[in-house]
Design a protein around this motif. Structure first.
Motif, PDB file in Angstrom:
ATOM      1  N   MET A   1      28.386  31.998  36.854  1.00  0.00           N
ATOM      2  CA  MET A   1      27.929  33.379  36.960  1.00  0.00           C
ATOM      3  C   MET A   1      26.515  33.385  37.555  1.00  0.00           C
ATOM      4  O   MET A   1      25.624  32.721  37.031  1.00  0.00           O
ATOM      5  N   PRO A   2      26.286  34.103  38.622  1.00  0.00           N
ATOM      6  CA  PRO A   2      24.954  34.120  39.222  1.00  0.00           C
ATOM      7  C   PRO A   2      23.965  34.917  38.372  1.00  0.00           C
ATOM      8  O   PRO A   2      24.358  35.708  37.505  1.00  0.00           O
ATOM      9  N   LYS A   3      22.702  34.681  38.651  1.00  0.00           N
ATOM     10  CA  LYS A   3      21.660  35.424  37.943  1.00  0.00           C
ATOM     11  C   LYS A   3      21.697  36.887  38.342  1.00  0.00           C
ATOM     12  O   LYS A   3      22.036  37.219  39.476  1.00  0.00           O
ATOM     13  N   MET A   4      21.340  37.756  37.406  1.00  0.00           N
ATOM     14  CA  MET A   4      21.201  39.180  37.723  1.00  0.00           C
ATOM     15  C   MET A   4      19.862  39.391  38.407  1.00  0.00           C
ATOM     16  O   MET A   4      18.891  38.702  38.109  1.00  0.00           O
ATOM     17  N   LYS A   5      19.815  40.322  39.343  1.00  0.00           N
ATOM     18  CA  LYS A   5      18.580  40.545  40.091  1.00  0.00           C
ATOM     19  C   LYS A   5      17.737  41.615  39.430  1.00  0.00           C
ATOM     20  O   LYS A   5      18.252  42.597  38.909  1.00  0.00           O
ATOM     21  N   THR A   6      16.424  41.416  39.473  1.00  0.00           N
ATOM     22  CA  THR A   6      15.453  42.390  38.996  1.00  0.00           C
ATOM     23  C   THR A   6      14.939  43.170  40.195  1.00  0.00           C
ATOM     24  O   THR A   6      14.687  42.596  41.246  1.00  0.00           O
ATOM     25  N   LYS A   7      14.813  44.493  40.037  1.00  0.00           N
ATOM     26  CA  LYS A   7      14.257  45.308  41.119  1.00  0.00           C
ATOM     27  C   LYS A   7      12.765  45.005  41.233  1.00  0.00           C
ATOM     28  O   LYS A   7      12.019  45.156  40.268  1.00  0.00           O
ATOM     29  N   SER A   8      12.327  44.578  42.412  1.00  0.00           N
ATOM     30  CA  SER A   8      10.934  44.188  42.606  1.00  0.00           C
ATOM     31  C   SER A   8       9.986  45.358  42.411  1.00  0.00           C
ATOM     32  O   SER A   8       8.887  45.194  41.886  1.00  0.00           O
ATOM     33  N   SER A   9      10.411  46.554  42.815  1.00  0.00           N
ATOM     34  CA  SER A   9       9.536  47.714  42.639  1.00  0.00           C
ATOM     35  C   SER A   9       9.342  48.022  41.166  1.00  0.00           C
ATOM     36  O   SER A   9       8.249  48.436  40.747  1.00  0.00           O
ATOM     37  N   MET A  16       7.038  45.903  29.684  1.00  0.00           N
ATOM     38  CA  MET A  16       7.723  46.154  28.424  1.00  0.00           C
ATOM     39  C   MET A  16       6.777  45.843  27.273  1.00  0.00           C
ATOM     40  O   MET A  16       6.041  44.867  27.313  1.00  0.00           O
ATOM     41  N   THR A  17       6.808  46.690  26.238  1.00  0.00           N
ATOM     42  CA  THR A  17       6.023  46.426  25.043  1.00  0.00           C
ATOM     43  C   THR A  17       6.820  45.507  24.124  1.00  0.00           C
ATOM     44  O   THR A  17       8.007  45.258  24.351  1.00  0.00           O
ATOM     45  N   LYS A  59      15.047  50.053  32.270  1.00  0.00           N
ATOM     46  CA  LYS A  59      15.545  48.818  31.656  1.00  0.00           C
ATOM     47  C   LYS A  59      16.748  48.266  32.408  1.00  0.00           C
ATOM     48  O   LYS A  59      16.967  47.056  32.433  1.00  0.00           O
ATOM     49  N   SER A  60      17.506  49.149  33.034  1.00  0.00           N
ATOM     50  CA  SER A  60      18.648  48.660  33.809  1.00  0.00           C
ATOM     51  C   SER A  60      18.182  47.924  35.054  1.00  0.00           C
ATOM     52  O   SER A  60      18.906  47.084  35.592  1.00  0.00           O
ATOM     53  N   TYR A  61      16.985  48.242  35.542  1.00  0.00           N
ATOM     54  CA  TYR A  61      16.431  47.558  36.711  1.00  0.00           C
ATOM     55  C   TYR A  61      15.872  46.188  36.356  1.00  0.00           C
ATOM     56  O   TYR A  61      15.703  45.352  37.227  1.00  0.00           O
ATOM     57  N   MET A  62      15.521  45.985  35.087  1.00  0.00           N
ATOM     58  CA  MET A  62      14.919  44.716  34.656  1.00  0.00           C
ATOM     59  C   MET A  62      15.784  44.095  33.581  1.00  0.00           C
ATOM     60  O   MET A  62      15.514  44.241  32.378  1.00  0.00           O
ATOM     61  N   PRO A  63      16.856  43.403  33.945  1.00  0.00           N
ATOM     62  CA  PRO A  63      17.816  42.931  32.946  1.00  0.00           C
ATOM     63  C   PRO A  63      17.270  41.850  32.025  1.00  0.00           C
ATOM     64  O   PRO A  63      17.773  41.692  30.916  1.00  0.00           O
ATOM     65  N   TYR A  64      16.250  41.111  32.452  1.00  0.00           N
ATOM     66  CA  TYR A  64      15.753  40.006  31.618  1.00  0.00           C
ATOM     67  C   TYR A  64      14.505  40.365  30.823  1.00  0.00           C
ATOM     68  O   TYR A  64      14.015  39.542  30.066  1.00  0.00           O
TER      69      TYR A  64
END
Length: 66
Positions: A1-9, A16-17, A59-64
């Motif tokens: 399974m490939p890594k999920m991508k984070t939106k750079s913007s 995140m707190t 949060k959906s843009y930053m899965p990790y």
């Protein structure tokens, strides 16, 4: 399974707190300060936490970012 991508913007604009909330800078402070009131500029200092519906989108843009 490939890594999920984070939106750079998103990773540049939000943090995140520890409790899982999304921290963002205040809007409306990039340019045009002359037309803004002093009260607006005072209240728009620093950072704020996003509302729950907006935080869910970010949060959906930053899965990790947990």
């Amino acid at each position: 399974m490939p890594k999920m991508k984070t939106k750079s913007s998103a990773k540049k604009r939000f943090k995140m707190t520890a409790s899982g909330k999304v921290k963002a800078s205040q809007a409306g402070k990039q340019h045009g300060m002359i037309k803004r009131t002093n009260k607006f500029l005072r209240n728009a200092r620093g950072t704020t936490t996003l509302s729950a519906p907006d935080a869910k989108i970010v949060k959906s843009y930053m899965p990790y970012a947990r």
